[in-house]
Enzyme design. Structure first.
Site, PDB file in Angstrom:
ATOM      1  N   HIS A  58       0.837  -1.204   0.000  1.00 10.08           N
ATOM      2  CA  HIS A  58       0.000   0.000   0.000  1.00 10.08           C
ATOM      3  C   HIS A  58       0.871   1.252   0.000  1.00 10.08           C
ATOM      4  O   HIS A  58       2.043   1.208   0.374  1.00 10.08           O
ATOM      5  CB  HIS A  58      -0.912   0.033   1.238  1.00 10.08           C
ATOM      6  CG  HIS A  58      -0.150   0.143   2.534  1.00 10.08           C
ATOM      7  ND1 HIS A  58       0.566  -0.897   3.083  1.00 10.08           N
ATOM      8  CD2 HIS A  58       0.025   1.195   3.371  1.00 10.08           C
ATOM      9  CE1 HIS A  58       1.143  -0.504   4.213  1.00 10.08           C
ATOM     10  NE2 HIS A  58       0.848   0.771   4.405  1.00 10.08           N
ATOM     11  N   ARG A  61       5.479   6.336  13.684  1.00  8.08           N
ATOM     12  CA  ARG A  61       5.388   6.939  12.351  1.00  8.08           C
ATOM     13  C   ARG A  61       4.828   8.356  12.433  1.00  8.08           C
ATOM     14  O   ARG A  61       3.796   8.573  13.069  1.00  8.08           O
ATOM     15  CB  ARG A  61       4.475   6.098  11.444  1.00  8.08           C
ATOM     16  CG  ARG A  61       4.517   6.563   9.994  1.00  8.08           C
ATOM     17  CD  ARG A  61       3.632   5.696   9.108  1.00  8.08           C
ATOM     18  NE  ARG A  61       2.357   6.343   8.877  1.00  8.08           N
ATOM     19  CZ  ARG A  61       1.298   5.739   8.349  1.00  8.08           C
ATOM     20  NH1 ARG A  61       1.351   4.465   8.025  1.00  8.08           N
ATOM     21  NH2 ARG A  61       0.172   6.395   8.152  1.00  8.08           N
ATOM     22  N   ASP A 108       0.466   4.975   1.900  1.00  6.15           N
ATOM     23  CA  ASP A 108      -0.311   5.406   3.058  1.00  6.15           C
ATOM     24  C   ASP A 108      -1.454   6.333   2.653  1.00  6.15           C
ATOM     25  O   ASP A 108      -1.267   7.289   1.883  1.00  6.15           O
ATOM     26  CB  ASP A 108       0.593   6.122   4.072  1.00  6.15           C
ATOM     27  CG  ASP A 108       1.589   5.163   4.717  1.00  6.15           C
ATOM     28  OD1 ASP A 108       1.250   3.976   4.877  1.00  6.15           O
ATOM     29  OD2 ASP A 108       2.710   5.605   5.035  1.00  6.15           O
ATOM     30  N   HIS A 151       4.667   0.190   0.104  1.00  8.06           N
ATOM     31  CA  HIS A 151       5.455  -0.565   1.073  1.00  8.06           C
ATOM     32  C   HIS A 151       4.612  -1.639   1.735  1.00  8.06           C
ATOM     33  O   HIS A 151       3.381  -1.597   1.690  1.00  8.06           O
ATOM     34  CB  HIS A 151       6.079   0.371   2.124  1.00  8.06           C
ATOM     35  CG  HIS A 151       5.081   1.190   2.878  1.00  8.06           C
ATOM     36  ND1 HIS A 151       4.532   2.345   2.374  1.00  8.06           N
ATOM     37  CD2 HIS A 151       4.499   1.010   4.089  1.00  8.06           C
ATOM     38  CE1 HIS A 151       3.684   2.857   3.246  1.00  8.06           C
ATOM     39  NE2 HIS A 151       3.631   2.062   4.295  1.00  8.06           N
TER      40      HIS A 151
END
Ligand code: SIN
Length: 294
Positions: A99, A273, A101, A258
């Site tokens: 995907h 994150r 983000d 990723h």
């Protein structure tokens, strides 16, 4: 001359950056050079960092505005810092599955800065794919077919009331997901985008958040997306990072996908994150002059 060194990562792209302390503000020369390196290499790994949440937010802010995730809770005092945690007893891993983000947002993020706080002894690597390379490897006939196609993206399969990850038993994962019917609302993005900063063309569909393609029957849309996913996941377009505590990775969310490997059951992994917003006027450039309205 910039005050850091770059070394290529294993795989098709990405670079390891040494000589940078992200806990301190970067000087103008280093920042200009790092922004250019980010656009060139797509994924930058900074080893041996020690960051408080404030320092991680400040480090990300030098590349763009840190932003919250509508469906994933951040730290109580720092809502833009998402703790990505898999406990030793968890079976599910957040971030597993290819995907980019938050492509379910009308203006998806520009990038993410992930800081590894606790890593398993082996496993839990993150892999990235270059969507530039995937686009460029298509035949001219396929590129022509895809030009102008619009894809609908949504978060329903991940964070909606019927999503499997979000609604699984609490002992399956340790993420705090804000399940919402809003996740079922779709947004539109061009399938072939021009990167807002480099102008290079790239494929912008992913198996976690892309729902379907406009103008095609359900069967056609499924078949075309299935072909594209299998094409995108060619190892020739991939790079990979094996994490050590203290690593920070900055990736370009527009031209990469990723996936985090879920192959370390029995061990704990925790990463923080900070997602970096793309401004709406910049994202407009992916449409390459085409109107957004249907
Ligand atoms: C993510 O998808 O943002 C998580 C990646 C990772 O944990 O390696």
């Amino acid at each position: 001359m910039p005050s850091f060194d770059l070394e290529p990562m294993v795989g098709a792209f990405g670079a390891r950056v040494t000589g940078i302390d992200l806990s301190q503000p970067l000087d103008a020369t280093a920042l200009t050079a790092l922004r250019a390196a980010w656009l060139e290499h797509l994924v930058l790994v900074f080893p041996d960092q020690i960051l408080t949440p404030e320092q991680q937010i400040a480090a990300a802010d030098q590349f763009g505005r840190p932003c919250e995730n509508p469906f994933v809770a951040g730290l109580p005092d720092y809502p833009v810092v998402i703790p990505i945690v898999k406990e030793a007893h968890d079976r599910l891993s957040f971030g597993e599955g290819w995907h980019s983000d938050q492509t379910y947002e009308a203006v998806p993020p520009k990038g993410s800065l992930l800081y590894m706080k606790e890593a398993p002894p082996v496993g839990g690597d993150t892999l990235w794919l270059s969507m530039y390379a995937a686009y460029e490897a298509l035949s001219p006939a396929m590129q022509a077919l895809l030009e102008g196609v619009v894809a609908n993206h949504y978060a329903g399969d991940a964070f909606g009331p019927k999503a499997t990850f979000a609604t699984r038993d609490a002992d399956q994962h340790s993420m705090t997901i804000k399940v919402s019917e809003a996740a079922d609302e779709a947004v539109r993005h061009p399938l072939v985008c021009r990167h807002p900063d480099t102008g290079r063309k790239l494929l912008f569909v992913n198996p976690v958040f892309t729902r379907d393609l406009e103008g095609f029957s359900a069967e056609e849309s499924k078949a075309l997306l299935s072909f594209l996913y299998s094409h995108q996941q060619d190892p020739r377009f991939a790079t990979r990072h094996r994490w050590t505590v203290g690593d920070v990775v900055l990736w370009d969310n527009r031209c990469t996908q990723h996936s985090a490997n879920n192959d370390y059951h029995g061990h704990r992994r925790e990463a923080h994150r900070v997602t970096i917003a793309q401004e709406a006027a910049e994202w407009q450039r992916v449409w390459d002059g085409r109107p957004i309205a249907a």
